[in-house]
Design a protein around this motif. Structure first.
Motif, mmCIF file in Angstrom:
data_model
loop_
_atom_site.group_PDB
_atom_site.id
_atom_site.type_symbol
_atom_site.label_atom_id
_atom_site.label_comp_id
_atom_site.label_asym_id
_atom_site.label_seq_id
_atom_site.Cartn_x
_atom_site.Cartn_y
_atom_site.Cartn_z
ATOM 1 N N GLY A 136 0.491 -1.390 0.045
ATOM 2 C CA GLY A 136 0.043 0.013 -0.122
ATOM 3 C C GLY A 136 1.204 1.222 -0.322
ATOM 4 N N VAL A 137 1.862 1.281 0.603
ATOM 5 C CA VAL A 137 2.685 2.833 0.790
ATOM 6 C C VAL A 137 3.458 2.114 -0.506
ATOM 7 C CG1 VAL A 137 4.840 3.568 2.015
ATOM 8 C CG2 VAL A 137 2.353 2.432 3.423
ATOM 9 N N SER A 138 3.722 1.907 -1.151
ATOM 10 C CA SER A 138 4.645 1.484 -2.653
ATOM 11 C C SER A 138 3.545 2.155 -3.649
ATOM 12 C CB SER A 138 4.821 0.122 -2.465
ATOM 13 O OG SER A 138 5.967 -0.915 -1.319
ATOM 14 N N ALA A 139 2.849 1.701 -3.218
ATOM 15 C CA ALA A 139 1.885 2.113 -4.455
ATOM 16 C C ALA A 139 1.351 3.587 -4.624
ATOM 17 C CB ALA A 139 0.523 0.978 -4.570
ATOM 18 N N SER A 140 0.462 4.160 -3.562
ATOM 19 C CA SER A 140 0.369 4.710 -2.755
ATOM 20 C C SER A 140 1.587 5.962 -3.033
ATOM 21 C CB SER A 140 -0.244 4.938 -1.573
ATOM 22 O OG SER A 140 -1.501 4.201 -0.969
ATOM 23 N N TYR A 141 2.828 6.146 -3.220
ATOM 24 C CA TYR A 141 3.713 7.192 -3.257
ATOM 25 C C TYR A 141 4.052 7.005 -4.733
ATOM 26 C CZ TYR A 141 3.569 8.749 1.138
ATOM 27 O OH TYR A 141 2.970 9.064 2.756
ATOM 28 N N ARG A 142 4.113 5.976 -5.246
ATOM 29 C CA ARG A 142 4.210 5.766 -6.480
ATOM 30 C C ARG A 142 3.102 6.960 -7.374
ATOM 31 N NH1 ARG A 142 2.622 1.012 -11.024
ATOM 32 N NH2 ARG A 142 3.565 1.925 -12.586
ATOM 33 N N ALA A 143 1.621 6.915 -7.378
ATOM 34 C CA ALA A 143 0.538 8.052 -7.790
ATOM 35 C C ALA A 143 0.660 9.318 -7.182
ATOM 36 C CB ALA A 143 -0.697 6.477 -7.100
ATOM 37 N N ALA A 144 1.363 9.310 -6.432
ATOM 38 C CA ALA A 144 1.666 10.777 -5.431
ATOM 39 C C ALA A 144 2.759 10.999 -6.383
ATOM 40 C CB ALA A 144 1.356 10.970 -3.986
ATOM 41 N N LYS A 145 3.101 10.906 -6.445
ATOM 42 C CA LYS A 145 4.722 11.331 -6.891
ATOM 43 C C LYS A 145 4.725 11.754 -8.681
ATOM 44 C CE LYS A 145 8.763 13.404 -6.986
ATOM 45 N NZ LYS A 145 8.792 14.513 -8.183
ATOM 46 N N ASN A 146 3.587 10.870 -9.520
ATOM 47 C CA ASN A 146 3.322 11.033 -10.791
ATOM 48 C C ASN A 146 1.464 11.904 -11.138
ATOM 49 O OD1 ASN A 146 4.600 8.621 -11.875
ATOM 50 N ND2 ASN A 146 2.565 7.325 -11.995
ATOM 51 N N ILE A 147 1.159 12.069 -9.789
ATOM 52 C CA ILE A 147 -0.322 13.332 -9.506
ATOM 53 C C ILE A 147 1.311 14.815 -9.872
ATOM 54 C CG2 ILE A 147 -0.764 14.315 -8.444
ATOM 55 C CD1 ILE A 147 -2.725 11.673 -8.334
ATOM 56 N N GLU A 148 2.541 14.877 -8.726
ATOM 57 C CA GLU A 148 2.963 16.087 -8.519
ATOM 58 C C GLU A 148 3.797 16.500 -10.216
ATOM 59 O OE1 GLU A 148 5.371 16.233 -4.555
ATOM 60 O OE2 GLU A 148 6.733 16.683 -6.143
ATOM 61 N N ASP A 149 4.483 15.035 -9.903
ATOM 62 C CA ASP A 149 4.858 15.817 -11.581
ATOM 63 C C ASP A 149 4.246 15.985 -13.115
ATOM 64 O OD1 ASP A 149 7.058 14.456 -10.750
ATOM 65 O OD2 ASP A 149 7.342 12.660 -11.500
ATOM 66 N N ARG A 150 2.998 15.387 -12.840
ATOM 67 C CA ARG A 150 2.295 16.142 -13.715
ATOM 68 C C ARG A 150 1.634 17.721 -13.118
ATOM 69 N NH1 ARG A 150 1.182 14.905 -18.687
ATOM 70 N NH2 ARG A 150 1.097 12.229 -18.129
ATOM 71 N N ILE A 151 1.068 17.903 -12.063
ATOM 72 C CA ILE A 151 1.126 19.534 -12.148
ATOM 73 C C ILE A 151 2.030 19.910 -12.337
ATOM 74 C CG2 ILE A 151 0.827 20.938 -9.671
ATOM 75 C CD1 ILE A 151 -1.123 17.752 -9.171
#
Length: 603
Positions: A323-338
């Motif tokens: 859960g930790v691995s997947a959550s921060y993978r997605a969070a950084k994708n969102i941050e990079d896109r922003i």
């Protein structure tokens, strides 16, 4: 924004199912900056001091204490992490907002709910959809904790079908204000909020409209009694009644008829942050269970030494790690896109809205996966405690009750399962994700002669990564064939969509776990990651077993005859190990590590 971020290819939302991701391109908790680590420690200290130490006050429905803690969080800046500086915020990135949400939420589900409702659906709609005047007027007070926000969407007849609400907004004859009439229910923070985000329908509009409404009892606003709930007992939850409540026309949020869009985008952010809010809760449950299992003796030995207990502990730790691995993978994708959008000239509002919306599929995946993991984790925690776990004297009982709501709010898990696949299909129709060609390639592969040549799996995770690639073919096979058979009617086949969604979820979670571990092996060495390697392999094994079951269920629900036989043979081929892992040995290794550490120590 770093040059590396600008130059690297950022996968679009949902593209993980058709593209391979390099481990260097995923973000992990081991990548936290020094500033983020300091923020994490500050939040943990606050949580331990103000929340965890006063668990009994939350369990005894001390709503005043929840409000008091929220004010303290505001004073420390925790309510303003994602708010732009010009409106009194810290303007930290999306990963940092996830981090704060994670570590501030684990002490009590009551406080977690109050925090999430205020910072997410209470404040965020104004920062992302409000006019400049609205943001300047309201956001600084919300960011500081001077005011608290609440979100009025759900009605007695409008839950998952949010756009069917009956609350009305009628323009006054002089055109200066709207009169709102209606009833809202399950409103978190209603008992102490100063501001509501209210959704109502103007005339016969197809879609609802959002309004910013100040909570003034003299303006036709009355509250029901506090709801008595299974969990989150000190979270203020009330019905809100509007009777000719006057709202200035300038307090319309965004445009007329845009309320449904506001509601859905707010839920996207809420879903991934709900996943974050469940992560440290899992750690605390695991730590408590391990501490007890190390100390509790039966048959003259600590119960942690029994294989049945080891199995539970290992699965709990593994699911948390995933859960930790997947959550921060997605969070950084969102941050990079922003950040990429801002660099290309988008405003903060546009960039964050589109950045989160881009990864709506991943947000739904994480909401489902992590909310179910914390429920299972707390349930196993009770089991490890035995009879004591059923007592209010231990924290397991309240952890289980608080966890139960996570599968319901921010859209039920049933809704989110169907949304994950539905949104992915819509992205394909828009040309954002190419599902058609990969699905056709899988169909062609099924018709061809399978290769039985041996492969070199000597490198770490070589077989696991090959297996992940084949699991993606399972999803493409099932979803592609189902879409071809049912077309636009696919949405009505909910059990089929649910099975396909479970396949999609397990692929994302397993791949994220392997990529994180592979990245850390490369930079820290395999010797420091032996238990993490075991967890990655164990999670994948469990994922394969589930995908096998759900794939078979889906195939036999819509395919017949030779087509069914061919697809079932494909399923068997795509989920086959060359070298099966010894799952009992993996669980034992994981359990003995956390037992020796007397807690979860992998982040």
């Amino acid at each position: 924004m770093s040059t590396d971020t600008l130059n690297k290819e950022i996968l679009r939302g949902g593209q993980f199912i058709v593209k391979e991701t390099d481990c260097e391109d995923v973000f992990t908790p081991e990548d936290f900056s020094e500033e983020q680590q300091m923020m994490r420690e500050s939040v943990k200290e606050f949580n331990d001091r103000e929340i965890v130490a006063h668990r009994n006050r939350f369990e005894s429905k001390d709503y005043g204490y929840t409000e008091e803690c929220m004010r303290k969080a505001g004073e420390l800046g925790f309510l303003s992490v994602s708010v732009p500086e010009e409106y009194g915020g810290l303007n930290m990135g999306f990963v940092s907002t996830m981090l704060v949400c994670e570590f501030i939420s684990s002490g009590s589900g009551s406080f977690s709910t109050a925090f999430g409702a205020h910072t997410g659906i209470g404040t965020m709609p104004i920062t992302l959809y409000g006019s400049e005047e609205q943001k300047k007027k309201y956001v600084p007070q919300l960011a500081s904790g001077e005011w608290f926000g609440a979100y009025c969407l759900t009605e007695p007849g409008a839950g998952s079908d949010a756009n069917s609400g009956k609350t009305t907004a009628t323009l006054s004859e002089d055109g200066t204000h709207y009169k709102i009439n209606g009833q809202k229910m399950w409103i978190s923070n209603a008992g102490f909020c100063k501001l509501f985000i209210v959704f109502a329908r103007i005339e016969d509009d197809k879609n609802i409209t959002g309004f910013i409404v100040e909570n003034d009892p003299e303006n036709g606003i009355t509250l029901g009694e506090e709801e008595h709930k299974l969990g989150i007992r000190a979270s203020s939850t009330r019905q809100v009644f509007f009777n000719d409540t006057k709202v200035p026309v300038e307090n319309m949020l965004s445009e007329r008829g845009n309320g449904f869009k506001i509601a859905m985008n707010a839920l996207n952010v809420g879903r991934i942050k709900l996943a974050a809010a469940c992560l440290d809760s899992q750690r605390r449950v695991i730590d408590t269970a391990i501490n007890y299992a190390n100390e509790r003796r039966q048959f003259k030995t600590p119960i942690i030494n029994f294989g049945a207990i080891k199995s539970k502990i290992a699965e709990m730790a593994t699911n948390c790690y995933a859960g930790v691995s997947a959550s921060y993978r997605a969070a950084k994708n969102i941050e990079d896109r922003i950040e990429a959008r801002i660099a290309n000239g988008n405003t903060h509002q546009e960039a964050e809205l589109k950045g989160v919306e881009e990864y709506a599929v991943e947000c739904s995946i994480l909401k489902v996966a992590v909310s179910e993991d914390i429920q299972n984790c707390s349930d196993e925690g009770i089991q490890i405690f035995g009879g004591m776990g059923f007592s209010e004297e231990t924290p397991m009982e309240s952890a289980w009750r608080d966890a139960r709501i996570a599968r319901i709010y921010e859209g039920t898990n049933e809704i989110n399962r169907m949304l994950a696949v539905g949104m992915l299909v819509k992205k394909a129709m828009k040309g954002h994700v190419d599902l058609l060609n990969p699905a056709k390639a899988v169909a062609d592969e099924l018709m061809g002669v399978p290769s039985f040549g041996s492969m070199d799996f000597s490198e770490l995770f070589s077989e696991e990564k090959d297996l992940i690639a084949r699991l993606k073919k399972v999803f493409l096979m099932v979803a592609g064939s189902a879409a071809q058979k049912f077309g636009a009617d696919l949405e009505s086949h909910q059990q089929l969509l649910t099975a396909a969604s479970d396949i999609l979820i397990e692929i994302y979670m397993a791949e994220s776990t392997i990529l994180r571990t592979e990245k850390n092996v490369k930079r820290f060495g395999a010797a420091s990651q032996t238990t993490q390697i075991a967890m990655a392999k164990l999670y994948l094994f469990n994922a394969v077993e589930l995908i096998n079951s759900k794939g078979r269920e889906a195939i036999i629900s819509f395919a017949e005859g030779d087509e069914q036989k061919m697809m079932l043979m494909g399923l068997k081929r795509f989920t086959k190990y060359t070298n099966y892992p010894n799952v009992v040995a993996l669980r034992t290794q994981i359990a003995e590590k956390v037992a020796a550490d007397n807690g979860y120590t992998f982040d």
